[in-house]
Design a protein around this motif. Structure first.
Motif, PDB file in Angstrom:
ATOM      1  N   ILE A  67     -31.040  75.476 103.736  1.00  0.00           N
ATOM      2  CA  ILE A  67     -31.450  76.988 103.950  1.00  0.00           C
ATOM      3  C   ILE A  67     -30.184  77.644 104.754  1.00  0.00           C
ATOM      4  O   ILE A  67     -29.626  77.023 105.762  1.00  0.00           O
ATOM      5  CB  ILE A  67     -32.742  77.140 104.983  1.00  0.00           C
ATOM      6  N   ALA A  69     -30.657  83.231 107.106  1.00  0.00           N
ATOM      7  CA  ALA A  69     -31.549  83.696 105.852  1.00  0.00           C
ATOM      8  C   ALA A  69     -33.010  83.605 106.554  1.00  0.00           C
ATOM      9  O   ALA A  69     -33.623  82.592 107.085  1.00  0.00           O
ATOM     10  CB  ALA A  69     -31.355  82.543 104.745  1.00  0.00           C
ATOM     11  N   ILE A 110     -33.984  84.147  99.613  1.00  0.00           N
ATOM     12  CA  ILE A 110     -33.802  82.780  98.985  1.00  0.00           C
ATOM     13  C   ILE A 110     -35.017  82.776  97.776  1.00  0.00           C
ATOM     14  O   ILE A 110     -34.955  81.888  97.041  1.00  0.00           O
ATOM     15  CB  ILE A 110     -33.811  81.797  99.849  1.00  0.00           C
ATOM     16  N   GLU A 170     -25.228  78.271 101.768  1.00  0.00           N
ATOM     17  CA  GLU A 170     -25.933  78.742 100.508  1.00  0.00           C
ATOM     18  C   GLU A 170     -27.483  78.223 100.591  1.00  0.00           C
ATOM     19  O   GLU A 170     -27.475  76.938 101.036  1.00  0.00           O
ATOM     20  CB  GLU A 170     -25.103  78.461  99.447  1.00  0.00           C
ATOM     21  N   PHE A 171     -28.162  78.683  99.481  1.00  0.00           N
ATOM     22  CA  PHE A 171     -29.448  78.319  99.495  1.00  0.00           C
ATOM     23  C   PHE A 171     -29.528  77.170  98.391  1.00  0.00           C
ATOM     24  O   PHE A 171     -28.760  77.292  97.241  1.00  0.00           O
ATOM     25  CB  PHE A 171     -30.365  79.249  99.055  1.00  0.00           C
ATOM     26  N   TYR A 178     -36.720  83.015 106.289  1.00  0.00           N
ATOM     27  CA  TYR A 178     -37.787  82.170 105.648  1.00  0.00           C
ATOM     28  C   TYR A 178     -39.152  81.891 106.356  1.00  0.00           C
ATOM     29  O   TYR A 178     -39.086  82.099 107.377  1.00  0.00           O
ATOM     30  CB  TYR A 178     -36.936  80.821 105.522  1.00  0.00           C
TER      31      TYR A 178
END
Length: 368
Positions: free
Chosen positions: A343, A347, A330, A119-120, A349
């Motif tokens: 992070i 995901a 995110i 999870e962020f 980024y």
């Protein structure tokens, strides 16, 4: 009783005994000495014993023959054993004649690393985020969810300096590192020479079960500590004195080597993204790729390409300047000094920094 009065008593205590009332002293003695291997230290009177002191396995018991009250709760005694070596069919709980419960538990408790979650997590460095932890140290939890129990990341500070009331101890962990953000701390480690000072920018890898002790800290000490699993055991080792008088830099503790990274001696090289450079802490080599830790900086304003990781953990902590972190899943976030982010795997980024920004990066598993 006041704390001062208690402190005055402590130096004069010579031993401790656990009182175990019993209705049949002979039967109790036979059980503890014959079946469990305790030894008799004292017995009285000789002609008709009503009291015995026995010891074994790190415990001293005082057996006193007396009538048992109806509401008396039986003592619960845990014996740490090599369970695999016990005779087949041995029960994991025994009951002494007087009702004492004897639980046989494994002395070698396996390290349990939860599967964890992805999870962020964004943590801001505001003053309202601090809480008081053990020994008066102040803690800021950088990953409150602990990612399902797999990781813990803490920002720790000691406002007032001086000697630290620590003792020789070790942690049962898979991974643990400490990065000095500001101030200094004096440490000593098993077979790693004399005590040394870890200053701002320095970092240590604490391999599993390496004995160590914190000796002294400067006022305003701040460190970042990251460990896996989030909840792990800390054991005192009262038999080892540190320093040991030995310096074995290549020694393995489990499958890892101790690392003491000194920022003043570090070399900066190109990071994996153009426009950035990094100093490698050396943890990737010492853990055979289990984890990678780097301090990353951008001498000029820089913007990294969109990236993602496929591992279990990626964590950034901003040391100075600002870090612009963004991604479709995110969102967009401007991180200042003291802010951090975890992070999730896969995901996408992107990073952008102002000139002279610097951040700590921790990755499991390591990748260049």
């Amino acid at each position: 009783m006041t704390a001062d009065r208690t402190a005055a008593i402590a130096p004069h205590i010579r031993a401790a005994q656990i009182l175990l009332p019993c209705t049949d002293l002979a039967a109790e003695l036979k059980f503890f000495t014959g079946r469990l291997g305790f030894k008799v230290n004292l017995i009285m009177p000789a002609d008709s014993p009503t009291l015995a002191v026995i010891s074994g396995h790190g415990v001293t018991l005082r057996l006193e023959s007396r009538a048992r009250s109806g509401n008396q709760t039986p003592l619960h005694l845990r014996l740490l054993c090599d369970l695999g070596a016990l005779p087949a069919g041995t029960a994991d709980e025994l009951t002494a004649p007087g009702g004492t419960r004897i639980q046989l538990v494994d002395a070698q408790i396996p390290l349990i690393v939860p599967d964890g979650t992805q999870e962020f997590v964004l943590a801001r460095g505001g003053e309202d985020a601090w809480g008081v932890g053990r020994a008066g140290m102040q803690y800021r939890d950088l990953i409150p969810s602990r990612l399902g129990g797999r990781f813990v990341a803490s920002h720790i500070r000691i406002p007032t300096g001086g000697p630290v009331p620590d003792y020789v101890h070790f942690h049962k962990v898979r991974f643990q590192m400490i990065f000095c953000k500001s101030g200094w701390v004096k440490l000593v480690y098993e077979d790693q020479g004399d005590p040394f000072i870890m200053e701002a920018g320095d970092c240590v890898l604490q391999p599993p079960e390496i004995r160590h002790r914190v000796l002294e800290a400067s006022p305003g000490l701040e460190v970042i500590e990251i460990g896996c699993p989030a909840v792990h055991e800390t054991y005192a080792d009262h038999n080892m004195e540190l320093p040991t008088g030995r310096f074995i830099p290549g020694r393995y503790y489990g499958d890892q080597r101790f690392v003491h990274h000194v920022a003043a001696k570090a070399h900066w090289t190109a990071w994996r993204q153009p426009g950035f450079e990094a100093r490698d802490i050396g943890i990737g080599a010492a853990t055979d790729g289990l984890a990678g830790v780097r301090v990353v900086r951008s001498p000029q304003a820089a913007k990294a390409e969109v990236a993602a990781h496929g591992g279990e953990f990626l964590f950034f902590f901003v040391l100075r300047g600002a870090l612009d972190l963004s991604g479709k899943s995110i969102g967009a976030h401007l991180l200042s000094a003291g802010d951090s982010a975890a992070i999730p795997s896969d995901a996408a980024y992107a990073l952008a920094t102002a000139p002279s920004a610097e951040f700590l990066e921790v990755i499991l598993p390591d990748f260049a």
